[in-house]
Scaffold this motif. Structure first.
Motif, short mmCIF file in Angstrom:
data_model
loop_
_atom_site.label_atom_id
_atom_site.label_comp_id
_atom_site.label_asym_id
_atom_site.label_seq_id
_atom_site.Cartn_x
_atom_site.Cartn_y
_atom_site.Cartn_z
N UNK A 207 0.82 -1.21 0.00
CA UNK A 207 0.00 0.00 0.00
C UNK A 207 0.86 1.26 0.00
N UNK A 208 2.11 1.15 0.48
CA UNK A 208 3.03 2.29 0.39
C UNK A 208 3.34 2.60 -1.07
N UNK A 209 3.50 1.57 -1.89
CA UNK A 209 3.72 1.77 -3.33
C UNK A 209 2.52 2.45 -3.95
N UNK A 210 1.32 2.00 -3.56
CA UNK A 210 0.10 2.59 -4.09
C UNK A 210 -0.04 4.05 -3.68
N UNK A 211 0.36 4.38 -2.47
CA UNK A 211 0.33 5.77 -2.02
C UNK A 211 1.30 6.62 -2.82
N UNK A 212 2.44 6.05 -3.14
CA UNK A 212 3.41 6.77 -3.97
C UNK A 212 2.85 7.02 -5.38
N UNK A 213 2.22 6.00 -5.95
CA UNK A 213 1.63 6.14 -7.29
C UNK A 213 0.48 7.15 -7.29
N UNK A 214 -0.23 7.23 -6.18
CA UNK A 214 -1.35 8.16 -6.08
C UNK A 214 -0.89 9.60 -6.28
N UNK A 215 0.31 9.92 -5.82
CA UNK A 215 0.83 11.27 -5.96
C UNK A 215 1.63 11.50 -7.23
N UNK A 216 1.82 10.46 -8.03
CA UNK A 216 2.63 10.58 -9.25
C UNK A 216 1.91 9.95 -10.45
N UNK A 217 0.61 10.16 -10.54
CA UNK A 217 -0.19 9.54 -11.59
C UNK A 217 0.26 9.96 -12.99
N UNK A 218 0.72 11.19 -13.14
CA UNK A 218 1.10 11.71 -14.46
C UNK A 218 2.50 11.28 -14.89
N UNK A 219 3.23 10.62 -14.02
CA UNK A 219 4.59 10.23 -14.37
C UNK A 219 4.59 9.11 -15.41
N UNK A 220 5.60 9.13 -16.26
CA UNK A 220 5.76 8.07 -17.26
C UNK A 220 7.12 8.18 -17.91
N UNK A 221 7.43 7.22 -18.77
CA UNK A 221 8.72 7.20 -19.46
C UNK A 221 8.73 8.19 -20.61
N UNK A 222 9.81 8.95 -20.73
CA UNK A 222 9.96 9.91 -21.81
C UNK A 222 11.06 9.41 -22.75
N UNK A 223 10.73 9.34 -24.04
CA UNK A 223 11.69 8.91 -25.05
C UNK A 223 11.95 10.05 -26.03
#
Length: 355
Positions: A207-223
């Motif tokens: 759930x700690x991972x899920x909390x981290x993802x909750x605050x970084x939803x827009x993050x993704x890989x940039x090429x």
């Protein structure tokens, strides 16, 4: 449906009857393979060549026109260097099969694609949001890292979970998120090690991972497709190999780089730069031909790296530990260090993709 051979029945007029299908049968084991084989035969007949590096990739190069086809069952990505060639192939494909043209690529296999200034941003915002919604964590308080730096998970931590299904389901769902979110790769790998005997402590880490993802939803890989080829030794091989000497990972990285070079060659892409595999330990840089007896089990890996270094196709170099981007994938880090390496890893929100 046609009647099965040997069981044909005929009507009063002598014509064969047809079976009325009351319920469709989905998930037939051979169906995807049979469909892929049929599509493959069609693509080969119109000049495509099957990639040796990726069986789902097809390439067609004819008189200055290059087409790439990437297939996942009945989902297909089509791209190339000439829009006229792409339009021609789409019309040809549609005349042979029943397809729906989805226009420009923006969503594929739950991965969102955004273009800007010659860059591609791959994000799984909707997929992650669905996972958070499933466990009622869409409005939870976010954290800055996917794993607490002082956290050490063990089998005996906490009480065993009565129902492992939720833990296994969420852990499995997060494995697909790692495709675009390398920042959670290490934390996800750690919680995967306890799927057979999960405890409350492991659920807290999940759930700690899920909390981290909750605050970084827009993050993704940039090429950046136009950027020169420069490969960093992301330490996937360190997962579960802590008991081996670090030199073992050089063989793994060299194999991955060799595969990538082969793939780029099939895509008719070439870089003027020699790819680099960076290690943060001088002992990991394979230069000394003298091998200690305890490394007999990795001799082949070391010789393989030496051959690639000797023929100039791979460069193995040393990078300071403070600049080793692969640390994001191999250990828990402080917030400051984690954030700095994350930008170097090119895991960024969509608004920063052009920077």
């Amino acid at each position: 449906m046609h009647q099965p051979p040997g069981y044909e029945q005929y009507g009063s007029n002598g014509n064969p009857l047809a079976c009325r299908l009351k319920k469709a049968l989905y998930g037939l084991r051979r169906a995807p393979r049979a469909w892929f084989e049929k599509l493959k035969q069609f693509l080969v007949s119109v000049g495509f060549v099957v990639s040796k590096s990726d069986a789902s990739l097809f390439v067609r190069v004819i008189s200055g026109s290059t087409l790439y086809i990437l297939v996942y069952v009945n989902d297909i990505i089509i791209t190339g260097n000439l829009s006229t060639s792409i339009d021609w192939f789409i019309q040809l494909l549609n005349s042979t099969f029943s397809f729906k043209d989805m226009s420009d690529l923006y969503y594929f296999l739950r991965i969102e694609v955004t273009r800007s200034s010659g860059c591609l941003h791959l994000c799984q915002k909707k997929y992650i949001h669905d996972i958070l919604d499933r466990c009622s964590m869409t409005t939870t308080k976010s954290v800055h890292t996917p794993m607490v730096s002082s956290s050490t998970l063990a089998k005996s931590d906490g009480e065993c979970l009565e129902d492992l299904n939720e833990y296994k389901s969420l852990t499995g769902a997060l494995q697909y998120v790692v495709l675009t979110r390398l920042d959670i790769a290490y934390a996800e790998n750690r919680i995967c090690q306890f799927m057979h005997n999960s405890t409350t402590a492991h659920m807290i880490a999940l759930k700690h991972i899920l909390r981290y993802l909750c605050g970084t939803l827009d993050f993704g890989l940039v090429f950046r497709p136009s950027a020169p080829l420069s490969l960093v030794g992301y330490a996937d091989a360190n997962w579960g190999l802590d008991f081996y000497d670090q030199r073992l990972t050089s063989g793994y990285f060299t194999t991955e780089v060799t595969w990538l070079l082969s793939l780029l060659q099939e895509l008719k892409l070439k870089s003027d730069n020699t790819p680099n595999v960076w290690c943060d330990s001088s002992s990991a840089v394979v230069a000394n031909p003298v091998l200690h007896s305890k490394f007999k089990h990795v001799k082949l890996d070391l010789f393989f790296v030496r051959e690639k270094v000797a023929d100039g196709s791979i460069l193995v170099g040393e990078v300071p530990t403070c600049d080793q981007v692969a640390d994001v994938l191999t250990k828990t880090l402080s917030v400051t260090y984690f954030t700095r390496l994350l930008s170097l890893l090119r895991v960024l929100p969509v608004e920063k993709m052009g920077e």
